[in-house]
Design a protein around this motif. Structure first.
Motif: not given
Length: 234
Positions: A2-12, A27-36, A41-47
């Motif tokens: 599932p999409e939620s299983d992609l979140y943890g590894p990419i977050k790490d 509404h963004c699946d994952l947002v990563a921020k370092r300074n500016d 990252v949008e997560l999906k189980v298939k293209p």
């Protein structure tokens, strides 16, 4: 996966590189921020087209947009085409692989500035085909109808001449007004319209007349009229 299983590894993966990471931000699946530096990252189980729409929409928020997918997409031409679309759109790609050892994140490629690319060779071929066409046009989008290319027009003119002459050599047909590649067209016989009688002499295949008359009635009529005019002028 599932999409939620992609979140943890990419977050790490991002946190190791010093990013702060949050999920489901506006509404963004994952947002990563370092300074500016802000990455989405949008997560999906298939293209899918949906994920492409989402990724394009995220460019309003940042120039650095990725798609995250499970790593079991295979190596088929459909996935290769999907990756090509991502590159052309400037969208990056993460693949999350799963094994008995756990998860492994593959940074397939990053977001890239979009720059339209064209092939000079393919553009030249397009222009040659465009300029070489007669006044019979194809209807755009009509994939089921036979497309009239320059090559096919040349073959139809040969067909019309052989209807009148019965048999002829490539040299005689060229002298009458056919294309310089008449010999090539007759030898290749891509449409199965022609038959070799003897060395250097050709005629129409017995089964071709009905097929050609049905498929290209207007163009064949014009070719026949042109043949009569050219033969009368000799």
């Amino acid at each position: 996966m599932p999409e939620s299983d992609l979140y943890g590894p990419i977050k790490d993966w991002f946190e190791v590189k010093g990013f702060d990471v949050r999920g489901e931000v506006n509404h963004c699946d994952l947002v990563a921020k370092r300074n500016d530096d802000v990455i989405i990252v949008e997560l999906k189980v298939k293209p899918s087209l949906k994920i492409l729409y989402q990724a394009l929409d995220r460019f309003a928020l940042t120039e650095r947009v990725y798609i995250g997918l499970p790593g079991n997409q295979g190596r088929g031409k459909n996935f290769r085409a999907f990756k090509k679309v991502l590159r052309r759109l400037g969208v990056g790609l993460f693949l999350v692989h799963t094994s008995t050892l756990g998860h492994r994140v593959e940074h397939a490629f990053g977001p890239m500035p979009v720059k339209a690319r064209s092939s000079k060779r393919r553009t030249a071929a397009l222009i040659r085909e465009f300029d070489g066409r007669g006044d019979i046009d194809n209807i755009g989008g009509s994939a089921a109808a036979p497309v009239v290319t320059v090559y096919r027009e040349d073959a139809l003119l040969i067909f019309a001449f052989l209807e009148i002459l019965g048999t002829a050599s490539p040299k005689a047909l060229r002298a009458s007004g056919c294309s310089e590649r008449t010999g090539e067209i007759l030898r290749a016989n891509h449409y199965h319209w022609f038959e070799k009688v003897e060395r250097g002499i050709y005629r129409l295949d017995n089964t071709a007349s009905n097929e050609v008359a049905h498929a290209y009635p207007e163009l064949l009529t014009r070719c026949r009229a042109l043949c009569k005019t050219l033969l009368a002028a000799k």
